[in-house]
Design a protein around this motif. Structure first.
Motif, PDB file in Angstrom:
ATOM      1  N   UNK A 274      -0.396  -0.240  22.915  1.00  0.00           N
ATOM      2  CA  UNK A 274       0.398  -0.702  21.655  1.00  0.00           C
ATOM      3  C   UNK A 274      -0.195   0.193  20.430  1.00  0.00           C
ATOM      4  N   UNK A 275      -1.608   0.490  20.490  1.00  0.00           N
ATOM      5  CA  UNK A 275      -2.238   1.071  19.404  1.00  0.00           C
ATOM      6  C   UNK A 275      -1.883   2.635  19.740  1.00  0.00           C
ATOM      7  N   UNK A 276      -1.689   3.109  20.800  1.00  0.00           N
ATOM      8  CA  UNK A 276      -1.387   4.553  21.004  1.00  0.00           C
ATOM      9  C   UNK A 276      -0.043   4.909  20.837  1.00  0.00           C
ATOM     10  N   UNK A 277       0.825   3.799  20.917  1.00  0.00           N
ATOM     11  CA  UNK A 277       2.223   3.873  20.421  1.00  0.00           C
ATOM     12  C   UNK A 277       2.437   3.722  19.088  1.00  0.00           C
ATOM     13  N   UNK A 278       1.662   2.951  18.374  1.00  0.00           N
ATOM     14  CA  UNK A 278       1.323   3.013  16.705  1.00  0.00           C
ATOM     15  C   UNK A 278       1.143   4.378  16.068  1.00  0.00           C
ATOM     16  N   UNK A 279       0.205   5.059  16.903  1.00  0.00           N
ATOM     17  CA  UNK A 279      -0.116   6.226  16.200  1.00  0.00           C
ATOM     18  C   UNK A 279       0.550   7.357  16.559  1.00  0.00           C
ATOM     19  N   UNK A 280       1.283   7.529  17.745  1.00  0.00           N
ATOM     20  CA  UNK A 280       2.424   8.398  17.998  1.00  0.00           C
ATOM     21  C   UNK A 280       3.628   8.154  17.075  1.00  0.00           C
ATOM     22  N   UNK A 281       3.763   6.700  16.852  1.00  0.00           N
ATOM     23  CA  UNK A 281       5.124   6.678  16.019  1.00  0.00           C
ATOM     24  C   UNK A 281       4.932   7.288  14.738  1.00  0.00           C
ATOM     25  N   UNK A 282       3.501   6.939  14.060  1.00  0.00           N
ATOM     26  CA  UNK A 282       3.330   7.322  12.733  1.00  0.00           C
ATOM     27  C   UNK A 282       3.137   8.823  12.655  1.00  0.00           C
ATOM     28  N   UNK A 283       2.739   9.557  13.506  1.00  0.00           N
ATOM     29  CA  UNK A 283       2.736  10.923  13.426  1.00  0.00           C
ATOM     30  C   UNK A 283       3.815  11.572  13.951  1.00  0.00           C
ATOM     31  N   UNK A 284       4.691  10.935  14.697  1.00  0.00           N
ATOM     32  CA  UNK A 284       5.903  11.575  15.121  1.00  0.00           C
ATOM     33  C   UNK A 284       6.887  11.269  13.927  1.00  0.00           C
ATOM     34  N   UNK A 285       6.909  10.040  13.068  1.00  0.00           N
ATOM     35  CA  UNK A 285       8.014  10.166  12.072  1.00  0.00           C
ATOM     36  C   UNK A 285       7.588  11.176  10.941  1.00  0.00           C
ATOM     37  N   UNK A 286       6.131  11.415  10.524  1.00  0.00           N
ATOM     38  CA  UNK A 286       5.747  12.512   9.729  1.00  0.00           C
ATOM     39  C   UNK A 286       6.188  14.011  10.191  1.00  0.00           C
ATOM     40  N   UNK A 287       5.860  13.922  11.681  1.00  0.00           N
ATOM     41  CA  UNK A 287       6.031  15.435  11.986  1.00  0.00           C
ATOM     42  C   UNK A 287       7.945  15.820  11.943  1.00  0.00           C
ATOM     43  N   UNK A 288       8.616  14.842  12.039  1.00  0.00           N
ATOM     44  CA  UNK A 288      10.079  15.067  12.290  1.00  0.00           C
ATOM     45  C   UNK A 288      10.759  14.506  10.982  1.00  0.00           C
ATOM     46  N   UNK A 289       9.969  14.245   9.838  1.00  0.00           N
ATOM     47  CA  UNK A 289      10.471  13.846   8.714  1.00  0.00           C
ATOM     48  C   UNK A 289      11.565  12.657   8.713  1.00  0.00           C
ATOM     49  N   UNK A 290      11.026  11.698   9.212  1.00  0.00           N
ATOM     50  CA  UNK A 290      11.882  10.457   9.882  1.00  0.00           C
ATOM     51  C   UNK A 290      11.302   9.100   9.070  1.00  0.00           C
ATOM     52  N   UNK A 291      11.982   8.239   8.883  1.00  0.00           N
ATOM     53  CA  UNK A 291      11.513   6.809   8.493  1.00  0.00           C
ATOM     54  C   UNK A 291      11.105   5.801   9.460  1.00  0.00           C
ATOM     55  N   UNK A 292      10.659   4.882   9.161  1.00  0.00           N
ATOM     56  CA  UNK A 292      10.157   3.785  10.107  1.00  0.00           C
ATOM     57  C   UNK A 292      11.702   3.338  10.504  1.00  0.00           C
TER      58      UNK A 292
END
Length: 294
Positions: free
Chosen positions: A56-74
């Motif tokens: 879950x920690x890795x998914x959380x980090x990947x989600x945070x970084x992926x949202x930023x990189x792709x200009x997405x919102x949670x």
């Protein structure tokens, strides 16, 4: 059937869920983080994890970084996690879930589901999920690996109906009776092991049809699942396959070929209740990857 990577199904509480997502079972934190980032880059908008997976920690980090990189919102990504067997029960589920949110680096998930129906505890666990739903910590609640008997028990003793049941589902294991029961009760079936642990990819009929449609066996199987109305979450740790698994929307399987794939069902589950020693005290279920006691 007009489908696309942004296609959603409407759950019985009105929430819309993408029909295709990324699963991260048997991925460590670093691998899960990278896979999530690749998935978001290639248009996926649903991610499925669990406390049991230990990532879950890795998914959380990947989600945070992926949202930023792709200009997405949670709110652009549908995030699912699951209640660990060792946390089954009312208060234990509520306490554990706050820690899960911290690891996922979010203040809510879109869906939380009971991973397995621990004997004597799953009704209390479900009541905890109902509380999480009322508190706004999740937008929907569901179950996984519930047979008809346990689904019926849940529906008879609780106030909120599960939106989905996540089951092993692929051409060789189609859970026909459970899917029919879910359909009758407005519960969506979601596929874990949608590619049958790789075994289905080598089936001669699947390979022949994949050649016919000029697709990989994996693409053919995933398209079949979409046309069956099933939500599917294939897992991959390779960017190429993550991208290929989403390339499902430029062809449609003909009705006769759908029936042929439907006929491949062997009704042989990989794991089921007999594999686990629950009996009200699920000791031995580790909070790390693939630590089921069997």
């Amino acid at each position: 059937m007009n489908l696309s990577l942004t296609s959603t199904v409407t759950l019985n509480n009105g929430v819309k869920m993408p029909q295709l997502g990324l699963g991260v079972w048997k991925s460590d934190n670093q691998t899960a983080s990278q896979s999530v980032q690749w998935a978001l880059k290639h248009g996926y908008r649903a991610i499925d994890t669990a406390k049991q997976y230990g990532n879950e920690a890795g998914v959380g980090t990947g989600l945070k970084q992926g949202l930023e990189a792709n200009h997405l919102q949670r709110s652009d990504v549908f995030l699912t996690t699951k209640i660990f067997n060792g946390d089954a029960g009312y208060q234990s589920t509520l306490d554990a879930f706050d820690d899960q949110l911290q690891r996922l680096q979010t203040d809510y998930v879109d869906l939380v589901i009971i991973h397995w129906p621990v004997t004597g505890k799953y009704l209390d666990t479900w009541r905890a999920l109902e509380q999480l739903y009322r508190d706004g910590k999740t937008r929907a609640i569901g179950v996984s690996n519930f047979d008809i008997e346990r689904l019926r028990d849940l529906l008879e003793h609780t106030s909120i109906k599960p939106v989905l049941n996540q089951m092993e589902f692929n051409p060789l294991e189609q859970e026909t009776d459970i899917k029919n029961y879910c359909d009758e009760n407005q519960i969506i079936l979601e596929a874990w092991s949608p590619l049958g642990h790789g075994e289905t990819l080598h089936n001669p009929q699947i390979k022949r049809l994949a050649t016919k449609y000029q697709k990989t066996p994996a693409q053919l199987i995933l398209r079949w699942e979409l046309q069956r109305g099933v939500i599917t979450i294939p897992k991959s740790t390779h960017e190429q396959y993550i991208q290929e698994n989403a390339d499902l929307y430029d062809f449609e399987i003909e009705a006769a070929d759908m029936r042929l794939i439907n006929s491949l069902d062997l009704d042989q589950r990989t794991i089921w209740y007999g594999n686990f020693q629950w009996n009200g005290n699920p000791d031995g279920f580790g909070d790390t990857i693939d630590q089921w006691k069997n």
